[in-house]
Write an enzyme that holds these catalytic residues in place. Sequence first.
Site, mmCIF file in Angstrom:
data_model
loop_
_atom_site.group_PDB
_atom_site.id
_atom_site.type_symbol
_atom_site.label_atom_id
_atom_site.label_comp_id
_atom_site.label_asym_id
_atom_site.label_seq_id
_atom_site.Cartn_x
_atom_site.Cartn_y
_atom_site.Cartn_z
ATOM 1 C CG HIS A 18 -1.901 -1.056 1.350
ATOM 2 N ND1 HIS A 18 -2.059 -1.826 2.471
ATOM 3 C CD2 HIS A 18 -2.824 -1.514 0.463
ATOM 4 C CE1 HIS A 18 -3.031 -2.702 2.284
ATOM 5 N NE2 HIS A 18 -3.507 -2.552 1.077
ATOM 6 C CE LYS A 42 -11.518 -7.760 1.353
ATOM 7 N NZ LYS A 42 -10.315 -7.051 0.880
ATOM 8 N NE ARG A 93 -2.866 -7.391 -4.870
ATOM 9 C CZ ARG A 93 -3.605 -8.079 -4.035
ATOM 10 N NH1 ARG A 93 -3.080 -8.534 -2.935
ATOM 11 N NH2 ARG A 93 -4.869 -8.337 -4.307
ATOM 12 C CB SER A 131 -4.410 -6.687 4.571
ATOM 13 O OG SER A 131 -4.075 -5.433 4.052
HETATM 14 N N1 COA Z 1 -0.021 -4.071 -2.143
HETATM 15 C C1 COA Z 1 -0.348 -4.965 -1.214
HETATM 16 N N2 COA Z 1 -1.604 -5.402 -1.024
HETATM 17 C C2 COA Z 1 -2.550 -4.889 -1.790
HETATM 18 C C3 COA Z 1 -2.288 -3.947 -2.778
HETATM 19 C C4 COA Z 1 -0.948 -3.534 -2.948
HETATM 20 N N3 COA Z 1 -0.589 -2.654 -3.870
HETATM 21 N N4 COA Z 1 -3.440 -3.626 -3.401
HETATM 22 C C5 COA Z 1 -4.393 -4.353 -2.806
HETATM 23 N N5 COA Z 1 -3.853 -5.112 -1.834
HETATM 24 C C6 COA Z 1 -4.529 -6.072 -0.989
HETATM 25 C C7 COA Z 1 -5.416 -5.452 0.050
HETATM 26 O O1 COA Z 1 -4.702 -5.288 1.271
HETATM 27 C C8 COA Z 1 -6.510 -6.465 0.177
HETATM 28 O O2 COA Z 1 -6.046 -7.500 1.031
HETATM 29 P P1 COA Z 1 -7.083 -8.410 1.824
HETATM 30 O O3 COA Z 1 -8.092 -8.926 0.852
HETATM 31 O O4 COA Z 1 -6.203 -9.457 2.346
HETATM 32 O O5 COA Z 1 -7.684 -7.530 2.878
HETATM 33 C C9 COA Z 1 -6.634 -7.088 -1.206
HETATM 34 O O6 COA Z 1 -5.410 -6.802 -1.823
HETATM 35 C C10 COA Z 1 -7.748 -6.554 -2.020
HETATM 36 O O7 COA Z 1 -7.582 -5.162 -2.164
HETATM 37 P P2 COA Z 1 -8.792 -4.262 -2.680
HETATM 38 O O8 COA Z 1 -9.458 -4.909 -3.824
HETATM 39 O O9 COA Z 1 -8.289 -2.884 -2.833
HETATM 40 O O10 COA Z 1 -9.836 -4.401 -1.486
HETATM 41 P P3 COA Z 1 -9.972 -3.585 -0.198
HETATM 42 O O11 COA Z 1 -10.802 -4.386 0.728
HETATM 43 O O12 COA Z 1 -8.660 -3.135 0.325
HETATM 44 O O13 COA Z 1 -10.787 -2.275 -0.648
HETATM 45 C C11 COA Z 1 -12.703 -1.064 -1.512
HETATM 46 C C12 COA Z 1 -12.009 -2.396 -1.321
HETATM 47 C C13 COA Z 1 -12.802 -0.255 -0.234
HETATM 48 C C14 COA Z 1 -11.938 -0.223 -2.526
HETATM 49 C C15 COA Z 1 -14.108 -1.383 -2.068
HETATM 50 O O14 COA Z 1 -14.669 -2.431 -1.304
HETATM 51 C C16 COA Z 1 -15.080 -0.224 -2.030
HETATM 52 O O15 COA Z 1 -14.945 0.712 -2.785
HETATM 53 N N6 COA Z 1 -16.089 -0.306 -1.138
HETATM 54 C C17 COA Z 1 -17.074 0.748 -0.937
HETATM 55 C C18 COA Z 1 -18.455 0.296 -1.449
HETATM 56 C C19 COA Z 1 -18.516 0.514 -2.935
HETATM 57 O O16 COA Z 1 -18.520 1.621 -3.401
HETATM 58 N N7 COA Z 1 -18.521 -0.621 -3.642
HETATM 59 C C20 COA Z 1 -18.446 -0.613 -5.057
HETATM 60 C C21 COA Z 1 -19.789 -0.408 -5.636
HETATM 61 S S1 COA Z 1 -19.625 -0.476 -7.339
#
Ligand code: COA
Length: 165
Positions: A18, A42, A93, A131
């Site tokens: 991140h 989650k 990724r 994460s």
């Molecule tokens: N380096 C390391 N880890 C990374 C990374 C990076 N560059 N990019 C992503 N990851 C990891 C994250 O830590 C996460 O790990 P986890 O699943 O073990 O917790 C995983 O990859 C998935 O990341 P991401 O897809 O970004 O999910 P997120 O849970 O961190 O975030 C939101 C998701 C918040 C962006 C998304 O759920 C959201 O926008 N929610 C709001 C509701 C909404 O508007 N929904 C969409 C309607 S269309």
Amino acid sequence: MTRTAVYPGSFDPVTNGHLDIIIRAAGMFDRLIIGVLVNSSKKPVFSTEERVELLEKAIPKIPGCQIEVMSFEGLLADFVTLVGATTIVKGLRAVSDFEYEFQMALANRKINHRLDTIFLMTSERYMYLSSSIVREIGKYGGDISDFIPKAVKDDVIKKLWKGNK
Ligand code: COA
């Protein structure tokens, strides 16, 4: 004109992957809002306050970019609009991330046609990182020091280790 972007996520907890995206995005925008999702399906291990605090501690000062950490509930598209941004930054990724991210980017654009999502390719050393991997290794007392920012290492280790007791 101030160029503002939002980097959203669960950050449960923040990882070096991140941080890599944050530092690179900070070089492209005047203002970067890190949006921490509150009620993620989650079921986060770290509370919203803890996730915000860890990010604040982990992010270094970057000249030329004002970085703010904020939590949000509900739709990302609404949060982005609320903070006066039209750009969402996400990290990619692997190919496996692509389909989901593509769908999210299109859905967000459907909700608000002014929104654009830009993707930064992860640095290769963080390809495998997430994460949940950090939480899993940390829970069993494994060494996570290569995975998380130095500034928050002790806090994260303590919480994960305690959570397993
Ligand atoms: N380096 C390391 N880890 C990374 C990374 C990076 N560059 N990019 C992503 N990851 C990891 C994250 O830590 C996460 O790990 P986890 O699943 O073990 O917790 C995983 O990859 C998935 O990341 P991401 O897809 O970004 O999910 P997120 O849970 O961190 O975030 C939101 C998701 C918040 C962006 C998304 O759920 C959201 O926008 N929610 C709001 C509701 C909404 O508007 N929904 C969409 C309607 S269309």
